[in-house]
Design a protein around this motif. Sequence first.
Motif, mmCIF file in Angstrom:
data_model
loop_
_atom_site.group_PDB
_atom_site.id
_atom_site.type_symbol
_atom_site.label_atom_id
_atom_site.label_comp_id
_atom_site.label_asym_id
_atom_site.label_seq_id
_atom_site.Cartn_x
_atom_site.Cartn_y
_atom_site.Cartn_z
ATOM 1 N N CYS A 238 -27.515 63.269 61.616
ATOM 2 C CA CYS A 238 -27.590 63.298 60.154
ATOM 3 C C CYS A 238 -29.058 63.286 59.758
ATOM 4 O O CYS A 238 -29.871 62.585 60.371
ATOM 5 N N HIS A 239 -29.401 64.043 58.736
ATOM 6 C CA HIS A 239 -30.767 64.066 58.236
ATOM 7 C C HIS A 239 -31.166 62.661 57.794
ATOM 8 O O HIS A 239 -30.352 61.923 57.246
ATOM 9 N N ARG A 240 -32.426 62.305 58.047
ATOM 10 C CA ARG A 240 -32.913 60.954 57.719
ATOM 11 C C ARG A 240 -32.572 60.514 56.292
ATOM 12 O O ARG A 240 -32.180 59.396 56.057
ATOM 13 N N SER A 241 -32.753 61.417 55.349
ATOM 14 C CA SER A 241 -32.540 61.044 53.949
ATOM 15 C C SER A 241 -31.057 60.888 53.584
ATOM 16 O O SER A 241 -30.744 60.445 52.482
ATOM 17 N N HIS A 242 -30.160 61.243 54.494
ATOM 18 C CA HIS A 242 -28.723 61.150 54.214
ATOM 19 C C HIS A 242 -27.997 60.173 55.130
ATOM 20 O O HIS A 242 -26.767 60.130 55.131
#
Length: 168
Positions: A108-112
């Motif tokens: 998962c992308h860091r911001s999500h």
Amino acid sequence: MEVKAIVDAELGFSATSVSKANPLDDMTCYLYISKKRVVGLLLVKHLKRAYELISAYYDQSHDDNINDNDGSTHGNQHNTKMINAQKDSYSRSLTPSKAMMGVHQIWCHRSHRKGGIASKLCDAARSCLIFGMTIPLEYVAFSSPTLDGVKFAKKYLSTKKPLVYDMS
């Protein structure tokens, strides 16, 4: 393949030469897209067996404590340091267990992160990988999970001993 290359770079996967023409041939890929951006990826495959994950951590500190007459205990500090160093070490059992789905890679992308994306991707895979059935949680295994992967597997599967395969 561009998304896979980005995920591999972020996760520290190395590009190794594989004898198969395409190492993803036996995998099914699930993407989580938000605002036209890929923010989650899950690669799964069919499995027949996996093994319970076993923590190499064994707390022997209670064996090394010395009781004083006043009721206080003094543990062996050297053993405590060794326990702390080993508590993040894992191996697998030698007894195979039935498995149906192997999570090869999840990202998962860091911001999500912490938004339930990984769980949603795994739920989608469990319900779609085999036509007409939802794979039970007890038949889901993870491939050589990182420490964060172990935490996710334990929480998602609600178990202290998730199944693993391809432990390297």
